[in-house]
Design a protein around this motif. Structure first.
Motif, short mmCIF file in Angstrom:
data_model
loop_
_atom_site.label_atom_id
_atom_site.label_comp_id
_atom_site.label_asym_id
_atom_site.label_seq_id
_atom_site.Cartn_x
_atom_site.Cartn_y
_atom_site.Cartn_z
N PRO A 302 1.23 32.40 -21.46
CA PRO A 302 1.76 31.03 -21.36
C PRO A 302 0.77 30.02 -20.79
O PRO A 302 1.01 28.81 -20.90
CB PRO A 302 2.97 31.21 -20.43
N ALA A 303 -0.30 30.47 -20.20
CA ALA A 303 -1.30 29.53 -19.68
C ALA A 303 -1.91 28.68 -20.78
O ALA A 303 -2.35 27.55 -20.52
CB ALA A 303 -2.40 30.27 -18.93
N TYR A 304 -1.93 29.18 -22.02
CA TYR A 304 -2.47 28.37 -23.11
C TYR A 304 -1.75 27.03 -23.21
O TYR A 304 -2.37 25.98 -23.42
CB TYR A 304 -2.30 29.11 -24.45
N ASP A 305 -0.43 27.05 -23.06
CA ASP A 305 0.34 25.82 -23.25
C ASP A 305 0.14 24.82 -22.13
O ASP A 305 0.05 23.61 -22.38
CB ASP A 305 1.83 26.15 -23.41
N ILE A 306 0.08 25.28 -20.89
CA ILE A 306 -0.10 24.31 -19.80
C ILE A 306 -1.48 23.68 -19.86
O ILE A 306 -1.67 22.50 -19.53
CB ILE A 306 0.18 24.95 -18.42
N LEU A 307 -2.47 24.44 -20.33
CA LEU A 307 -3.81 23.86 -20.47
C LEU A 307 -3.82 22.80 -21.58
O LEU A 307 -4.44 21.74 -21.43
CB LEU A 307 -4.84 24.95 -20.78
N ARG A 308 -3.14 23.07 -22.69
CA ARG A 308 -3.08 22.08 -23.77
C ARG A 308 -2.31 20.85 -23.34
O ARG A 308 -2.70 19.72 -23.65
CB ARG A 308 -2.42 22.72 -25.00
N LEU A 309 -1.23 21.04 -22.60
CA LEU A 309 -0.40 19.93 -22.18
C LEU A 309 -1.12 19.00 -21.21
O LEU A 309 -0.88 17.80 -21.19
CB LEU A 309 0.88 20.47 -21.54
N THR A 310 -2.01 19.55 -20.41
CA THR A 310 -2.73 18.76 -19.40
C THR A 310 -4.13 18.38 -19.83
O THR A 310 -4.87 17.76 -19.07
CB THR A 310 -2.81 19.54 -18.08
N GLU A 317 -4.64 14.91 -11.70
CA GLU A 317 -3.26 15.00 -12.16
C GLU A 317 -3.02 16.30 -12.92
O GLU A 317 -1.95 16.92 -12.80
CB GLU A 317 -2.92 13.79 -13.02
N ALA A 318 -4.00 16.71 -13.70
CA ALA A 318 -3.88 17.98 -14.42
C ALA A 318 -3.79 19.14 -13.44
O ALA A 318 -2.95 20.04 -13.59
CB ALA A 318 -5.07 18.17 -15.36
N ALA A 319 -4.63 19.13 -12.41
CA ALA A 319 -4.63 20.21 -11.42
C ALA A 319 -3.29 20.27 -10.68
O ALA A 319 -2.77 21.35 -10.40
CB ALA A 319 -5.77 20.02 -10.43
N ALA A 320 -2.73 19.11 -10.38
CA ALA A 320 -1.45 19.08 -9.66
C ALA A 320 -0.34 19.69 -10.52
O ALA A 320 0.50 20.46 -10.02
CB ALA A 320 -1.10 17.66 -9.26
N LEU A 321 -0.31 19.35 -11.80
CA LEU A 321 0.73 19.88 -12.68
C LEU A 321 0.54 21.38 -12.89
O LEU A 321 1.52 22.14 -12.91
CB LEU A 321 0.74 19.13 -14.01
N ILE A 322 -0.70 21.82 -13.05
CA ILE A 322 -0.94 23.26 -13.19
C ILE A 322 -0.50 24.00 -11.93
O ILE A 322 0.06 25.10 -12.00
CB ILE A 322 -2.43 23.52 -13.51
N GLY A 323 -0.73 23.40 -10.77
CA GLY A 323 -0.28 24.01 -9.53
C GLY A 323 1.23 24.13 -9.47
O GLY A 323 1.77 25.16 -9.03
N GLU A 324 1.94 23.09 -9.92
CA GLU A 324 3.40 23.14 -9.95
C GLU A 324 3.88 24.20 -10.93
O GLU A 324 4.80 24.98 -10.64
CB GLU A 324 3.96 21.77 -10.33
N ALA A 341 -5.04 32.74 -13.39
CA ALA A 341 -5.02 33.06 -14.82
C ALA A 341 -5.37 31.84 -15.66
O ALA A 341 -6.16 31.94 -16.62
CB ALA A 341 -3.64 33.59 -15.22
N ALA A 342 -4.81 30.67 -15.30
CA ALA A 342 -5.10 29.45 -16.06
C ALA A 342 -6.57 29.09 -15.97
O ALA A 342 -7.17 28.64 -16.96
CB ALA A 342 -4.22 28.31 -15.56
#
Length: 389
Positions: A302-310, A317-324, A341-342
């Motif tokens: 699932p890390a693929y999707d959060i990387l694409r989304l951010t 801001e990307a780091a904050a959302l990945i942390g959440e 993992a991300a």
């Protein structure tokens, strides 16, 4: 930069009539066809259905000079230039890219919609899809989408996701099992370039769906969703022709097995991955958000999707959302280290993208290859850059 378009016209039997004089359209994206159809009608008085790309200029998409094959169903009054198409008969040609193909698909869609007040408007055609908007009284009511065999899992997947989150996906009104689907219209706006707060909402929407499918991978595979869990051999195969020309790629591929093992050790479970989860693939209205275009979906990390989304957000801001997002996964999969993992998967995500583009190239006809030819080396170079961060 827009496009300078040349339309080569054929009749219903496929006989070449000639080419219209070139004309310009504002949208640069080669696969976007609505403005091409409108310009042919308003400038030359010709009603056309665009079938496929014939040729493009030396520049990679978007923009520049492009030529398409287009079918006409009535006599053409505009002056035409002779055109020799050669003997091109590709076995990889899409069923909507031949004379009569779009009309057959429209007949299928309209028979399932069961209305006689519908007007069809061509929106897009290329090697990955043919899309038509179906209007009644000037208002969209449904969409016809036709995709190649390697995307044929999209309709059954939409129905599977709808069992868990019906508000998050378009409703499938009909599907033929071979790439055609009739989708209910989704009102709203596609959120290209959305800010971090919107991306966070999308992540919150989708996370429960991914948690839901962590224990149902077999259902996804049975629905035809591709299995894109670690396949070192495929990544190595795609990278092989470029290892001497993409600086740093050889070193990345040498350390890839250790990187994959380290990601596995983070304990993040495989699940449903959308595959192209950027804000432009999310339509928002007062009723909420709907995620579109599931053709790239797969079983994967699932890390693929959060990387694409951010991907397009400012770094902080990307780091904050990945942390959440990582905190959500620690609750769903206790003991996992989603954030690590991300971080580790960033170059693998680019390698995976290169493999997906190579899959496209392997399965589409020669004239359509300019859409994707530059993507493989670009993604491989991006993988090296990501590994150095």
């Amino acid at each position: 930069m827009g496009r300078t378009v040349t339309l080569v016209l054929v009749d219903g039997a496929g006989d070449v009539l000639g080419a219209l004089p070139p004309f310009d359209v504002a949208l640069p994206w080669w696969q976007e066809i609505a403005d091409v159809v409108e310009a042919a009608r308003t400038r030359h008085g010709v009603g056309v259905t665009v079938l496929r790309l014939l040729a493009a200029g030396e520049a990679a998409p978007p923009g520049g000079p492009v030529s398409y094959l287009a079918q006409v169903c009535e006599p053409v009054g505009a002056p035409l230039t002779p055109y020799d198409p050669g003997t091109d008969q590709s076995p990889l040609r899409a069923p909507w890219a031949v004379p009569g193909g779009p009309a057959a698909s429209l007949r299928w869609a309209l028979s399932r919609l069961g209305r006689d007040d519908v007007v069809a408007a061509q929106q897009r055609t290329w090697n990955l899809s043919s899309i038509w908007r179906l209007d009644a009284g000037g208002v969209p009511v449904a969409w016809l989408k036709q995709v190649p065999a390697f995307f044929a899992h999209e309709a059954p997947l939409l129905r599977l996701v709808a069992e868990a989150a019906p508000e998050l996906v378009p409703e499938v009104l009909a599907a033929d099992g071979a790439g055609r689907s009739l989708l209910a219209h989704v009102p709203g706006e596609d959120r290209y370039g959305a800010e971090a707060w919107f991306c966070a909402q999308v992540a919150r929407d989708f996370h429960p769906v991914q948690v839901h499918f962590t224990g149902r991978v077999s259902e996804l595979l049975a629905a035809g969703v591709p299995d894109r869990r670690w396949n070192h051999n495929r990544l190595a195969q795609v990278a092989a022709p470029w290892r001497d020309t993409v600086e740093g790629l050889d070193e990345l591929m040498e350390e890839l097995p250790a990187r994959l093992a380290a990601i596995d050790a983070c304990g993040l479970p495989d699940t449903l991955v959308h595959g192209d989860l950027h804000p432009g693939n999310v339509r928002e209205s007062a009723a909420g958000r709907v995620i579109l275009d599931w053709g790239d979906a797969a079983v994967a990390n699932p890390a693929y999707d959060i990387l694409r989304l951010t991907q397009d957000l400012p770094e902080a801001e990307a780091a904050a959302l990945i942390g959440e997002w990582a905190r959500w996964w620690r609750k769903a999969a206790p003991g996992c280290d989603a954030e690590t993992a991300a971080a580790l998967i960033r170059p693998v995500a680019e390698l995976r993208a290169a493999a997906v583009y190579q899959d496209f190239l392997d399965q589409i006809e020669e004239s359509e290859r300019p859409y994707h030819e530059a993507d493989v080396p670009e993604r491989l170079a991006a993988a090296v850059s990501a590994a150095r961060l």
